[in-house]
Motif scaffolding. Structure first.
Motif, PDB file in Angstrom:
ATOM      1  N   LEU A  32       0.799  -1.223   0.000  1.00 25.50           N
ATOM      2  CA  LEU A  32       0.000   0.000   0.000  1.00 25.50           C
ATOM      3  C   LEU A  32       0.831   1.272   0.000  1.00 25.50           C
ATOM      4  CD1 LEU A  32      -2.764  -1.000   2.595  1.00 25.50           C
ATOM      5  CD2 LEU A  32      -2.813  -1.214   0.112  1.00 25.50           C
ATOM      6  N   ALA A  33       2.151   1.150   0.114  1.00 27.74           N
ATOM      7  CA  ALA A  33       2.983   2.349   0.264  1.00 27.74           C
ATOM      8  C   ALA A  33       2.874   3.274  -0.946  1.00 27.74           C
ATOM      9  CB  ALA A  33       4.442   1.943   0.492  1.00 27.74           C
ATOM     10  N   VAL A  34       3.002   2.707  -2.149  1.00 29.64           N
ATOM     11  CA  VAL A  34       2.987   3.543  -3.350  1.00 29.64           C
ATOM     12  C   VAL A  34       1.620   4.181  -3.591  1.00 29.64           C
ATOM     13  CG1 VAL A  34       3.346   3.567  -5.843  1.00 29.64           C
ATOM     14  CG2 VAL A  34       4.884   2.267  -4.377  1.00 29.64           C
ATOM     15  N   PRO A  35       0.500   3.428  -3.548  1.00 32.33           N
ATOM     16  CA  PRO A  35      -0.787   4.112  -3.733  1.00 32.33           C
ATOM     17  C   PRO A  35      -1.088   5.130  -2.652  1.00 32.33           C
ATOM     18  CG  PRO A  35      -1.120   1.809  -3.138  1.00 32.33           C
ATOM     19  CD  PRO A  35       0.327   1.967  -3.483  1.00 32.33           C
ATOM     20  N   VAL A  36      -0.690   4.857  -1.405  1.00 33.18           N
ATOM     21  CA  VAL A  36      -0.918   5.848  -0.345  1.00 33.18           C
ATOM     22  C   VAL A  36      -0.110   7.113  -0.613  1.00 33.18           C
ATOM     23  CG1 VAL A  36      -0.493   6.332   2.093  1.00 33.18           C
ATOM     24  CG2 VAL A  36      -1.585   4.187   1.420  1.00 33.18           C
ATOM     25  N   ALA A  37       1.152   6.948  -1.022  1.00 32.00           N
ATOM     26  CA  ALA A  37       1.965   8.122  -1.360  1.00 32.00           C
ATOM     27  C   ALA A  37       1.358   8.893  -2.524  1.00 32.00           C
ATOM     28  CB  ALA A  37       3.395   7.683  -1.694  1.00 32.00           C
ATOM     29  N   ALA A  38       0.838   8.171  -3.514  1.00 32.23           N
ATOM     30  CA  ALA A  38       0.214   8.850  -4.655  1.00 32.23           C
ATOM     31  C   ALA A  38      -1.050   9.586  -4.239  1.00 32.23           C
ATOM     32  CB  ALA A  38      -0.099   7.829  -5.748  1.00 32.23           C
ATOM     33  N   LEU A  39      -1.854   8.989  -3.341  1.00 31.71           N
ATOM     34  CA  LEU A  39      -3.063   9.664  -2.865  1.00 31.71           C
ATOM     35  C   LEU A  39      -2.715  10.894  -2.033  1.00 31.71           C
ATOM     36  CD1 LEU A  39      -5.299   6.614  -1.890  1.00 31.71           C
ATOM     37  CD2 LEU A  39      -5.477   8.065  -3.913  1.00 31.71           C
ATOM     38  N   ILE A  40      -1.658  10.798  -1.232  1.00 29.35           N
ATOM     39  CA  ILE A  40      -1.209  11.983  -0.487  1.00 29.35           C
ATOM     40  C   ILE A  40      -0.790  13.083  -1.448  1.00 29.35           C
ATOM     41  CG2 ILE A  40       0.580  12.846   1.069  1.00 29.35           C
ATOM     42  CD1 ILE A  40       0.520  10.150   2.481  1.00 29.35           C
ATOM     43  N   ALA A  41      -0.108  12.709  -2.530  1.00 27.31           N
ATOM     44  CA  ALA A  41       0.279  13.707  -3.537  1.00 27.31           C
ATOM     45  C   ALA A  41      -0.944  14.322  -4.204  1.00 27.31           C
ATOM     46  CB  ALA A  41       1.188  13.055  -4.586  1.00 27.31           C
ATOM     47  N   VAL A  42      -1.993  13.524  -4.418  1.00 27.05           N
ATOM     48  CA  VAL A  42      -3.224  14.056  -5.010  1.00 27.05           C
ATOM     49  C   VAL A  42      -3.841  15.105  -4.088  1.00 27.05           C
ATOM     50  CG1 VAL A  42      -5.611  13.459  -5.595  1.00 27.05           C
ATOM     51  CG2 VAL A  42      -3.738  12.057  -6.439  1.00 27.05           C
ATOM     52  N   VAL A  43      -3.946  14.793  -2.805  1.00 35.12           N
ATOM     53  CA  VAL A  43      -4.523  15.740  -1.849  1.00 35.12           C
ATOM     54  C   VAL A  43      -3.667  16.999  -1.760  1.00 35.12           C
ATOM     55  CG1 VAL A  43      -5.149  16.071   0.566  1.00 35.12           C
ATOM     56  CG2 VAL A  43      -5.625  13.886  -0.548  1.00 35.12           C
ATOM     57  N   TRP A  44      -2.348  16.822  -1.722  1.00 36.60           N
ATOM     58  CA  TRP A  44      -1.452  17.972  -1.614  1.00 36.60           C
ATOM     59  C   TRP A  44      -1.552  18.876  -2.837  1.00 36.60           C
ATOM     60  CZ3 TRP A  44       1.048  20.999   1.466  1.00 36.60           C
ATOM     61  CH2 TRP A  44       2.103  21.781   0.991  1.00 36.60           C
ATOM     62  N   ASN A  45      -1.592  18.285  -4.017  1.00 38.15           N
ATOM     63  CA  ASN A  45      -1.705  19.091  -5.230  1.00 38.15           C
ATOM     64  C   ASN A  45      -3.029  19.842  -5.282  1.00 38.15           C
ATOM     65  OD1 ASN A  45       0.821  18.321  -6.224  1.00 38.15           O
ATOM     66  ND2 ASN A  45      -0.009  16.512  -7.258  1.00 38.15           N
ATOM     67  N   TYR A  46      -4.100  19.209  -4.814  1.00 42.22           N
ATOM     68  CA  TYR A  46      -5.392  19.901  -4.799  1.00 42.22           C
ATOM     69  C   TYR A  46      -5.380  21.066  -3.805  1.00 42.22           C
ATOM     70  CZ  TYR A  46     -10.399  20.690  -4.606  1.00 42.22           C
ATOM     71  OH  TYR A  46     -11.651  21.277  -4.657  1.00 42.22           O
ATOM     72  N   LEU A  47      -4.765  20.843  -2.641  1.00 46.46           N
ATOM     73  CA  LEU A  47      -4.656  21.934  -1.667  1.00 46.46           C
ATOM     74  C   LEU A  47      -3.828  23.085  -2.228  1.00 46.46           C
ATOM     75  CD1 LEU A  47      -4.115  19.956   1.670  1.00 46.46           C
ATOM     76  CD2 LEU A  47      -6.169  21.181   0.933  1.00 46.46           C
ATOM     77  N   ARG A  48      -2.765  22.758  -2.938  1.00 51.40           N
ATOM     78  CA  ARG A  48      -1.961  23.817  -3.548  1.00 51.40           C
ATOM     79  C   ARG A  48      -2.763  24.603  -4.568  1.00 51.40           C
ATOM     80  NH1 ARG A  48       3.625  22.135  -5.913  1.00 51.40           N
ATOM     81  NH2 ARG A  48       3.517  24.360  -6.343  1.00 51.40           N
ATOM     82  N   GLU A  49      -3.588  23.900  -5.348  1.00 55.35           N
ATOM     83  CA  GLU A  49      -4.422  24.606  -6.320  1.00 55.35           C
ATOM     84  C   GLU A  49      -5.392  25.554  -5.633  1.00 55.35           C
ATOM     85  OE1 GLU A  49      -6.410  21.707  -8.645  1.00 55.35           O
ATOM     86  OE2 GLU A  49      -4.577  20.833  -9.492  1.00 55.35           O
ATOM     87  N   GLN A  50      -5.958  25.105  -4.511  1.00 59.59           N
ATOM     88  CA  GLN A  50      -6.950  25.943  -3.837  1.00 59.59           C
ATOM     89  C   GLN A  50      -6.320  27.093  -3.057  1.00 59.59           C
ATOM     90  OE1 GLN A  50     -10.203  25.335  -4.531  1.00 59.59           O
ATOM     91  NE2 GLN A  50      -9.296  23.767  -5.847  1.00 59.59           N
ATOM     92  N   LEU A  51      -5.098  26.879  -2.575  1.00 52.93           N
ATOM     93  CA  LEU A  51      -4.444  27.908  -1.761  1.00 52.93           C
ATOM     94  C   LEU A  51      -3.532  28.820  -2.562  1.00 52.93           C
ATOM     95  CD1 LEU A  51      -3.454  25.746   1.346  1.00 52.93           C
ATOM     96  CD2 LEU A  51      -5.444  27.247   1.073  1.00 52.93           C
ATOM     97  N   ALA A  52      -3.317  28.500  -3.833  1.00 52.32           N
ATOM     98  CA  ALA A  52      -2.401  29.316  -4.638  1.00 52.32           C
ATOM     99  C   ALA A  52      -3.006  30.680  -4.929  1.00 52.32           C
ATOM    100  CB  ALA A  52      -2.074  28.596  -5.946  1.00 52.32           C
ATOM    101  N   VAL A  53      -2.131  31.664  -4.991  1.00 50.55           N
ATOM    102  CA  VAL A  53      -2.543  33.028  -5.344  1.00 50.55           C
ATOM    103  C   VAL A  53      -2.669  33.098  -6.856  1.00 50.55           C
ATOM    104  CG1 VAL A  53      -1.930  35.457  -5.248  1.00 50.55           C
ATOM    105  CG2 VAL A  53      -1.365  33.958  -3.328  1.00 50.55           C
ATOM    106  N   PRO A  54      -3.823  33.495  -7.384  1.00 48.32           N
ATOM    107  CA  PRO A  54      -3.966  33.557  -8.849  1.00 48.32           C
ATOM    108  C   PRO A  54      -3.022  34.581  -9.453  1.00 48.32           C
ATOM    109  CG  PRO A  54      -5.836  34.587  -7.754  1.00 48.32           C
ATOM    110  CD  PRO A  54      -5.056  33.905  -6.686  1.00 48.32           C
ATOM    111  N   ALA A  55      -2.447  34.197 -10.589  1.00 49.03           N
ATOM    112  CA  ALA A  55      -1.516  35.101 -11.281  1.00 49.03           C
ATOM    113  C   ALA A  55      -2.277  36.318 -11.796  1.00 49.03           C
ATOM    114  CB  ALA A  55      -0.842  34.368 -12.435  1.00 49.03           C
ATOM    115  N   GLN A  56      -1.658  37.474 -11.635  1.00 51.77           N
ATOM    116  CA  GLN A  56      -2.296  38.711 -12.086  1.00 51.77           C
ATOM    117  C   GLN A  56      -2.126  38.887 -13.583  1.00 51.77           C
ATOM    118  OE1 GLN A  56      -0.725  41.967  -9.833  1.00 51.77           O
ATOM    119  NE2 GLN A  56      -1.624  41.271  -7.893  1.00 51.77           N
ATOM    120  N   ASP A  57      -3.120  39.477 -14.191  1.00 52.37           N
ATOM    121  CA  ASP A  57      -3.085  39.755 -15.616  1.00 52.37           C
ATOM    122  C   ASP A  57      -2.054  40.841 -15.882  1.00 52.37           C
ATOM    123  OD1 ASP A  57      -3.512  40.125 -18.251  1.00 52.37           O
ATOM    124  OD2 ASP A  57      -5.651  40.598 -18.112  1.00 52.37           O
TER     125      ASP A  57
END
Length: 369
Positions: A332-357
């Motif tokens: 389960l190590a690899v799928p768990v690590a991949a799922l943690i990466a999925v959650v982390w990437n989604y959090l980064r998307e939601q917490l990222a500051v949108p680039a200014q035009d």
């Protein structure tokens, strides 16, 4: 003259460090509580995990049938039945040739033991029959003395086999229901959650599902590669039962560490009793080389490409999972690590500051000019 430390900045840095440490401690306590709760519910969690992995393996066929107009229950039933037939066929493909040549293998085992005894009686060991008989008597005495622990071990092994059968049956039933009702789960989950969670949780779940599918497919690729390379080596050496051994290698690839050891042990044993010690050593060398390439090159490359993880992360995850939870942790190590990466990437998307035009950054004076 050396600069002096600012007391104000030092106190501020300490306060920030203390706050971050406290928050991290709370996160770790929460993670430990979740792991403890999963451990208490493992008899339910483990069949659910196996069912999820089986569902990711069989879902593409089910999805194709449903797109062709098949009812969900019929598509799930047919795919589950075909999966069981394939599993039984794989077991028969391994067992039938072995059973048909069991007499030859038994004769080979007896002959191999006799050769080993003759070799031990000659130089440089010069072990006589009396010494061998004494060693057998001593081993028999130790076995008789430890008969109680052996009975306990046998009972534990039988209990493990029964638990494995129960887990497999529950996993197959869960796979059927997931194939039948899986697409309705995320809409139902969204209706049960309040506010923003109704969007975030289904999104993360959908991405995690795709990640699990990539994991199962990558394991299948790795197992197929192992089976082809080891089967080709066995065929070149002239070992019997090449096809059953290749199939066993492919199936065992889904169980890290122990699966490879078991398949390799069976191949070396058959080579020893049928071809002799030299060919057995050659087969052992082939298996060691292929397993090293698979564990250190092929598997990290394939899984890192499919799961979006670096090869070093895959290696570290498998090592950490094995040290924490043994075989199950390695699986389960690899799928768990991949799922943690999925959650982390989604959090980064939601917490990222949108680039200014860039056009919005032009000064009023510049725009009027």
């Amino acid at each position: 003259m050396s600069d002096t430390l600012s007391s104000t900045k030092t106190r501020a840095a300490l306060r920030v460090s203390a706050r971050v440490s406290g928050e991290m401690l709370l996160v770790l306590v929460m993670a430990a509580a979740v792991v403890w709760l999963l451990g208490r519910m493992w008899s339910v969690v483990w069949p659910l995990i196996v069912g999820l992995l089986l569902t990711t393996l069989t879902w593409p066929v089910t999805r194709h049938l449903r797109r062709r107009g098949w009812p969900p229950a019929l598509a799930a039933s047919v795919v589950t039945l075909v999966f069981l037939l394939v599993a039984v066929g794989v077991a028969a493909l391994i067992a039938v040739p072995v059973a048909s040549q069991s007499g030859e293998l038994a004769d080979g085992v007896v002959e191999g033991i006799q050769r080993l005894r003759e070799w031990a009686s000659g130089p440089p060991l010069n072990i006589g029959d009396d010494q061998i008989t004494g060693a057998f008597d001593s081993a028999t005495g130790r076995i008789q003395d430890s008969i109680g622990s052996m009975v306990t071990t046998v009972v534990t092994g039988v209990s493990t086999v029964i638990n494995g059968v129960v887990t497999a049956v529950l996993a197959v039933f869960l796979m059927f229901f997931m194939l039948k009702d899986g697409p309705r789960f995320l809409p139902w989950l969204a209706r049960q959650l309040p506010g923003r969670l109704a969007t975030d949780v289904p999104t993360v779940a959908a991405r995690g599902w795709a990640t699990l599918g990539e994991f199962v497919r990558s394991q299948a690729y790795v197992g197929l590669l192992d089976a082809v390379l080891i089967g080709l080596g066995l065929w070149i050496v002239g070992v019997p039962l090449v096809l059953p051994l290749a199939v066993l290698t492919f199936v065992s690839a889904f169980v890290p560490i122990v699966g490879a050891l078991f398949a390799g042990f069976v191949a070396v044993l058959i080579a020893l009793v049928s071809n002799g010690l030299t060919d057995a050593l050659i087969v052992l060398a082939i298996i060691v080389v292929v397993q090293q390439l698979e564990g250190n090159v092929f598997q990290p490359m394939i899984q890192s490409r499919g799961l979006g993880l670096h090869a070093a992360v895959v290696l570290l995850a498998v090592t950490l999972g094995g040290s924490l939870a043994g075989i199950v942790g390695s699986l389960l190590a690899v799928p768990v690590a991949a799922l943690i990466a999925v959650v982390w990437n989604y959090l980064r998307e939601q917490l990222a500051v949108p680039a200014q035009d860039p056009e919005a950054q032009v000064s009023p004076a510049g725009s009027s000019a």
